[in-house]
Design an enzyme around this catalytic site. Structure first.
Site, short mmCIF file in Angstrom:
data_model
loop_
_atom_site.label_atom_id
_atom_site.label_comp_id
_atom_site.label_asym_id
_atom_site.label_seq_id
_atom_site.Cartn_x
_atom_site.Cartn_y
_atom_site.Cartn_z
N GLY A 45 10.89 31.70 14.15
CA GLY A 45 9.54 31.24 14.43
C GLY A 45 9.25 29.85 13.88
O GLY A 45 8.18 29.29 14.12
N LYS A 46 10.20 29.27 13.14
CA LYS A 46 10.00 27.93 12.59
C LYS A 46 10.09 26.89 13.70
O LYS A 46 10.96 26.95 14.57
CB LYS A 46 11.03 27.65 11.49
CG LYS A 46 10.80 28.49 10.23
CD LYS A 46 11.78 28.13 9.13
CE LYS A 46 11.52 28.94 7.88
NZ LYS A 46 10.23 28.62 7.24
N HIS A 82 19.12 34.92 8.96
CA HIS A 82 18.50 33.62 9.17
C HIS A 82 19.50 32.55 9.60
O HIS A 82 19.34 31.91 10.65
CB HIS A 82 17.81 33.14 7.89
CG HIS A 82 16.74 34.08 7.39
ND1 HIS A 82 15.99 34.86 8.23
CD2 HIS A 82 16.29 34.33 6.13
CE1 HIS A 82 15.13 35.56 7.51
NE2 HIS A 82 15.30 35.26 6.24
N HIS A 100 11.90 35.68 10.79
CA HIS A 100 10.85 34.65 10.81
C HIS A 100 11.41 33.24 10.92
O HIS A 100 10.69 32.31 11.29
CB HIS A 100 9.93 34.79 9.59
CG HIS A 100 10.52 34.35 8.29
ND1 HIS A 100 11.31 35.16 7.51
CD2 HIS A 100 10.44 33.16 7.62
CE1 HIS A 100 11.68 34.50 6.43
NE2 HIS A 100 11.18 33.29 6.47
N TYR A 101 12.71 33.05 10.65
CA TYR A 101 13.28 31.71 10.84
C TYR A 101 13.28 31.31 12.31
O TYR A 101 13.26 30.12 12.64
CB TYR A 101 14.69 31.65 10.26
CG TYR A 101 14.68 31.24 8.81
CD1 TYR A 101 13.92 31.95 7.88
CD2 TYR A 101 15.40 30.16 8.34
CE1 TYR A 101 13.87 31.58 6.55
CE2 TYR A 101 15.37 29.78 7.01
CZ TYR A 101 14.60 30.51 6.13
OH TYR A 101 14.55 30.13 4.81
N LEU A 107 12.32 11.12 13.10
CA LEU A 107 11.18 11.81 13.68
C LEU A 107 10.60 12.72 12.61
O LEU A 107 11.20 13.74 12.26
CB LEU A 107 11.59 12.64 14.90
CG LEU A 107 10.53 13.61 15.44
CD1 LEU A 107 9.27 12.88 15.87
CD2 LEU A 107 11.08 14.46 16.58
N GLN A 155 12.40 22.98 6.70
CA GLN A 155 11.43 23.00 5.62
C GLN A 155 12.02 22.28 4.40
O GLN A 155 13.25 22.24 4.26
CB GLN A 155 11.03 24.44 5.25
CG GLN A 155 12.12 25.25 4.57
CD GLN A 155 11.70 26.67 4.23
OE1 GLN A 155 11.01 27.34 4.99
NE2 GLN A 155 12.13 27.14 3.08
N ARG A 195 15.60 19.23 9.62
CA ARG A 195 15.02 19.84 8.43
C ARG A 195 13.90 20.78 8.84
O ARG A 195 12.86 20.36 9.34
CB ARG A 195 14.49 18.76 7.48
CG ARG A 195 14.14 19.30 6.10
CD ARG A 195 13.68 18.18 5.18
NE ARG A 195 12.39 17.66 5.57
CZ ARG A 195 11.97 16.43 5.31
NH1 ARG A 195 12.77 15.58 4.69
NH2 ARG A 195 10.78 16.03 5.68
N ASP A 233 20.63 39.03 2.72
CA ASP A 233 19.22 38.63 2.71
C ASP A 233 18.97 37.38 3.54
O ASP A 233 17.90 37.25 4.14
CB ASP A 233 18.77 38.39 1.27
CG ASP A 233 17.26 38.25 1.15
OD1 ASP A 233 16.54 39.04 1.78
OD2 ASP A 233 16.80 37.34 0.44
#
Length: 454
Positions: A109-110, A168, A106-107, A360, A321, A319, A163
């Site tokens: 998808g960030k 990731h 899922h990283y 930004l 998150q 960044r 993990d």
């Protein structure tokens, strides 16, 4: 329950030959049994001729206007080392073609991770300096403030490297460091990621520090070994930092630091690309500490060398998150009248510089809703776009980097350092960072972050 789903889907399939997307949010031990049932009961329910046609279409890598498809989304972990990952991949490939399997991380998808390719290859100001001639070091950091919180028994089977880092952070590293793809097609992008991963040396024990968190001084959180299901003699790391080396012309000599931890002082996922400093005319000479001097230098002041210290280094921070942002630290002149410390020849002294940023912030700049990572990836799986999913050879190349270290940890050959929950991790981790020559910006705080100094 599964039989009921099979029966209802068969009834629907007999009426209409539609597309099927199966999302397997299951432990790896259940993958093969479930995929076998899907293959036998749902894919083949259209009949052997249709199933063969579907497999051939999937192998070709595209869907015709009158074709239907079946795709399987598989959640990590994809095994626990090279061997187990290969066994799992072989079993899945006997049931589905590689183009039907979407291994989700899922990283990928960030929004800020997906933006790396555009940042690098659509901006000449970055692409021209994106190499070891200009970049000093790269850090990719994952921090969580929470601990395992009741999931310790499950987490203890994997640890922070399996993990978080092997998947990731390694995927982010591949996007940061890969060569320019021929096109933006899924296969061209993933080909370059695989080529990059194959250039990375397996992590050496000497280049890694691992740790486990203990309860904080105020007792606000349990220590890791106090969590339910965690063995008292557990060696599973909740923190790890490691230095990776990429053996190619672009990144020769550039340290890549991967760092991940639970129960840390902050919550963030950031990439820090630190550039080399300019030495003149803003440099100053700093005497070396006595323990770095030879006997001859220590006894003769005229022979004592000095370290040339330039201004703060430029640093590009991405960044992912929380609160997506990207900013570039730059040095600029302090506004206002010159001070009394200005040199006699009126050249600007180093003390006249301050660090600020070109900033930004996505929330301020773009008036759009940024989709959740899983939302974005499920949409791409439906569209059949595999760019942001992990291909089998990517997985094999990634496990090759970490498997020797993981086996050494499993055998107890790597010391586990303790650190208090709510801190930056073991002190040895800071020593490893300092050994790369990384320099933190002096007296700089990013104004939109929390109070933690970056």
């Amino acid at each position: 329950a599964f039989k009921g789903i099979v029966d209802s889907t068969k009834d629907e399939a007999s009426e209409q030959k539609g597309n099927r997307l199966f999302y397997l949010a299951l432990p790896p031990t259940a993958f093969i049994e479930t995929c076998t049932a899907v293959r036998e009961n749902l894919v083949n329910c259209y009949g052997p001729e249709a199933a063969d046609k579907q497999a051939a279409t999937a192998k070709a890598g595209s869907d015709g206007p009158n074709d239907f498809w079946t795709r399987v989304v598989v959640e990590k972990p994809f095994g626990h080392d090279t061997k187990s990952s290969t066994v799992l991949a072989d079993a899945l490939n006997r049931l589905f073609s590689e183009s039907q399997i979407f291994r989700i991380d899922h990283y990928l998808g960030k929004e800020m991770v997906q933006n790396v390719v555009a940042l690098r290859f659509a901006n000449h100001v970055f692409s021209s300096v994106w190499n070891g001639n200009h970049i000093h070091s790269v850090q990719i950091v994952f921090k969580e403030q929470i601990g395992t919180e009741g999931r310790g028994g499950y987490f203890d089977k994997f640890g922070i490297i399996r993990d978080v880092i092997q998947n990731h952070l390694c995927q982010i590293l591949a996007l940061i460091a890969m060569e320019k793809p021929k096109t933006l097609s899924a296969e061209d992008v993933r080909d370059e990621k695989v080529s990059l991963l194959r250039c990375i040396q397996p992590v050496a024990v000497r280049d890694c520090v691992i740790g486990q968190y203990t309860a904080p001084a105020d007792g606000s959180m349990k220590g890791y070994k106090e969590d339910e299901g965690v063995p008292a003699d557990s060696k599973t790391p909740t923190f790890a930092i490691m230095k990776l080396h990429i053996n190619n012309d672009r990144w020769n000599g550039v340290p890549f630091i991967l760092k991940a931890g639970k129960a840390m002082e902050d919550k963030c996922v950031t990439v820090r690309i630190q550039f080399k400093e300019e030495l003149r005319p803003f440099s100053i000479a700093i005497p070396l500490p006595s323990d770095e001097l030879s006997l001859d230098e220590a006894t003769d002041p005229c022979k004592q060398p000095a370290r040339i210290m330039g201004p703060n280094r430029n640093e590009l921070v991405i960044r992912a998150q929380p609160n997506e942002a990207m900013y570039l630290k730059i040095n600029t002149k302090n506004p206002g009248l010159a001070g009394d410390d200005r040199a006699a020849d009126q050249e600007t002294s180093r003390s006249d510089l301050t660090v600020t940023e070109l900033d930004l912030n996505y929330g301020k700049r773009f008036n759009v809703r940024i989709p959740e990572a899983y939302e974005s990836l499920v949409n791409e799986a439906i569209l059949g776009n595999g760019t942001n999913f992990v291909r089998r050879d990517e997985l094999e190349a990634s496990w090759r980097i970490f498997t020797p270290l993981l086996h050494a940890i499993d055998k107890g050959e790597v010391p586990v350092r303790e650190y208090r929950a709510g801190t930056r991790g073991p002190s040895e981790a800071e020593d490893l960072i300092q050994s790369t020559g990384y320099r933190r910006s002096r007296d700089y705080f990013y104004k939109q972050m929390s109070a933690s100094k970056i």
